[in-house]
Motif scaffolding. Structure first.
Motif, PDB file in Angstrom:
ATOM      1  N   TYR A  69      -7.629 -41.264 -10.219  1.00  0.00           N
ATOM      2  CA  TYR A  69      -6.286 -41.504 -10.766  1.00  0.00           C
ATOM      3  C   TYR A  69      -5.241 -41.525  -9.647  1.00  0.00           C
ATOM      4  O   TYR A  69      -4.395 -42.432  -9.603  1.00  0.00           O
ATOM      5  CB  TYR A  69      -5.937 -40.447 -11.812  1.00  0.00           C
ATOM      6  CG  TYR A  69      -4.583 -40.675 -12.426  1.00  0.00           C
ATOM      7  CD1 TYR A  69      -4.404 -41.631 -13.424  1.00  0.00           C
ATOM      8  CD2 TYR A  69      -3.461 -39.966 -12.001  1.00  0.00           C
ATOM      9  CE1 TYR A  69      -3.158 -41.874 -13.975  1.00  0.00           C
ATOM     10  CE2 TYR A  69      -2.212 -40.199 -12.542  1.00  0.00           C
ATOM     11  CZ  TYR A  69      -2.063 -41.146 -13.531  1.00  0.00           C
ATOM     12  OH  TYR A  69      -0.821 -41.388 -14.068  1.00  0.00           O
ATOM     13  N   GLU A  70      -5.291 -40.554  -8.768  1.00  0.00           N
ATOM     14  CA  GLU A  70      -4.334 -40.510  -7.659  1.00  0.00           C
ATOM     15  C   GLU A  70      -4.519 -41.723  -6.748  1.00  0.00           C
ATOM     16  O   GLU A  70      -3.542 -42.361  -6.333  1.00  0.00           O
ATOM     17  CB  GLU A  70      -4.502 -39.218  -6.857  1.00  0.00           C
ATOM     18  CG  GLU A  70      -3.477 -39.036  -5.766  1.00  0.00           C
ATOM     19  CD  GLU A  70      -2.054 -38.927  -6.285  1.00  0.00           C
ATOM     20  OE1 GLU A  70      -1.135 -39.399  -5.583  1.00  0.00           O
ATOM     21  OE2 GLU A  70      -1.830 -38.381  -7.378  1.00  0.00           O
ATOM     22  N   ASN A  71      -5.759 -42.061  -6.464  1.00  0.00           N
ATOM     23  CA  ASN A  71      -6.037 -43.226  -5.623  1.00  0.00           C
ATOM     24  C   ASN A  71      -5.602 -44.524  -6.298  1.00  0.00           C
ATOM     25  O   ASN A  71      -5.091 -45.432  -5.640  1.00  0.00           O
ATOM     26  CB  ASN A  71      -7.520 -43.285  -5.265  1.00  0.00           C
ATOM     27  CG  ASN A  71      -7.930 -42.142  -4.360  1.00  0.00           C
ATOM     28  OD1 ASN A  71      -7.116 -41.579  -3.639  1.00  0.00           O
ATOM     29  ND2 ASN A  71      -9.198 -41.779  -4.407  1.00  0.00           N
ATOM     30  N   ALA A  72      -5.783 -44.620  -7.606  1.00  0.00           N
ATOM     31  CA  ALA A  72      -5.357 -45.813  -8.342  1.00  0.00           C
ATOM     32  C   ALA A  72      -3.843 -45.963  -8.275  1.00  0.00           C
ATOM     33  O   ALA A  72      -3.326 -47.081  -8.138  1.00  0.00           O
ATOM     34  CB  ALA A  72      -5.820 -45.746  -9.793  1.00  0.00           C
ATOM     35  N   GLY A  73      -3.127 -44.838  -8.382  1.00  0.00           N
ATOM     36  CA  GLY A  73      -1.674 -44.884  -8.284  1.00  0.00           C
ATOM     37  C   GLY A  73      -1.219 -45.442  -6.948  1.00  0.00           C
ATOM     38  O   GLY A  73      -0.267 -46.229  -6.869  1.00  0.00           O
ATOM     39  N   LEU A  74      -1.912 -45.056  -5.893  1.00  0.00           N
ATOM     40  CA  LEU A  74      -1.567 -45.553  -4.558  1.00  0.00           C
ATOM     41  C   LEU A  74      -1.941 -47.027  -4.400  1.00  0.00           C
ATOM     42  O   LEU A  74      -1.244 -47.777  -3.720  1.00  0.00           O
ATOM     43  CB  LEU A  74      -2.280 -44.721  -3.490  1.00  0.00           C
ATOM     44  CG  LEU A  74      -1.908 -43.235  -3.449  1.00  0.00           C
ATOM     45  CD1 LEU A  74      -2.824 -42.485  -2.496  1.00  0.00           C
ATOM     46  CD2 LEU A  74      -0.448 -43.053  -3.072  1.00  0.00           C
TER      47      LEU A  74
END
Length: 116
Positions: free
Chosen positions: A65-70
């Motif tokens: 999720y955090e990586n997708a946001g970036l």
């Protein structure tokens, strides 16, 4: 850059070739591609191609999720990509075993293929 491996993308591209329609580029529970007119099994899509490292079902992707946001932003979305988009690499995926990459910027989505 998002990478979609041939082994999981090929069935999606075969559905597109068989049934037509659009390729859907989605970010919700993961980042993935699927055929607009894809088949269902027990109420779930039969073929979904998750981008490398963005399949939330896999324990090694716990921070997807955090990586997708970036990578593409934190908002969920679904983009409909027509044949003018996916038609540029369908042959390479189905017949040559190529992977596909997608790059997302504020203004555009670009894709291409990676030869094996």
């Amino acid at each position: 850059m998002l990478i979609f491996k041939n082994a999981i993308l090929k069935p999606v591209m075969e559905e597109l070739q068989e049934k037509g329609g659009n390729l859907l580029f989605v970010k919700d529970s993961g980042i993935y591609l699927m055929a607009e007119k894809g088949a269902y099994l027990d109420g779930h899509r039969l073929h979904i191609a998750y981008a490398d490292d963005f399949d939330p079902r896999l324990p090694e992707n716990e921070d997807w999720y955090e990586n997708a946001g970036l990578e593409v932003g934190y908002d969920d979305f679904g983009e409909s990509l027509g044949q003018d988009f996916w038609g540029t690499f369908i042959t390479q995926v189905i017949h040559q075993g190529c992977d596909v990459f997608i790059e997302v910027s504020e203004n555009q989505i670009q894709a291409g293929y990676i030869k094996p």
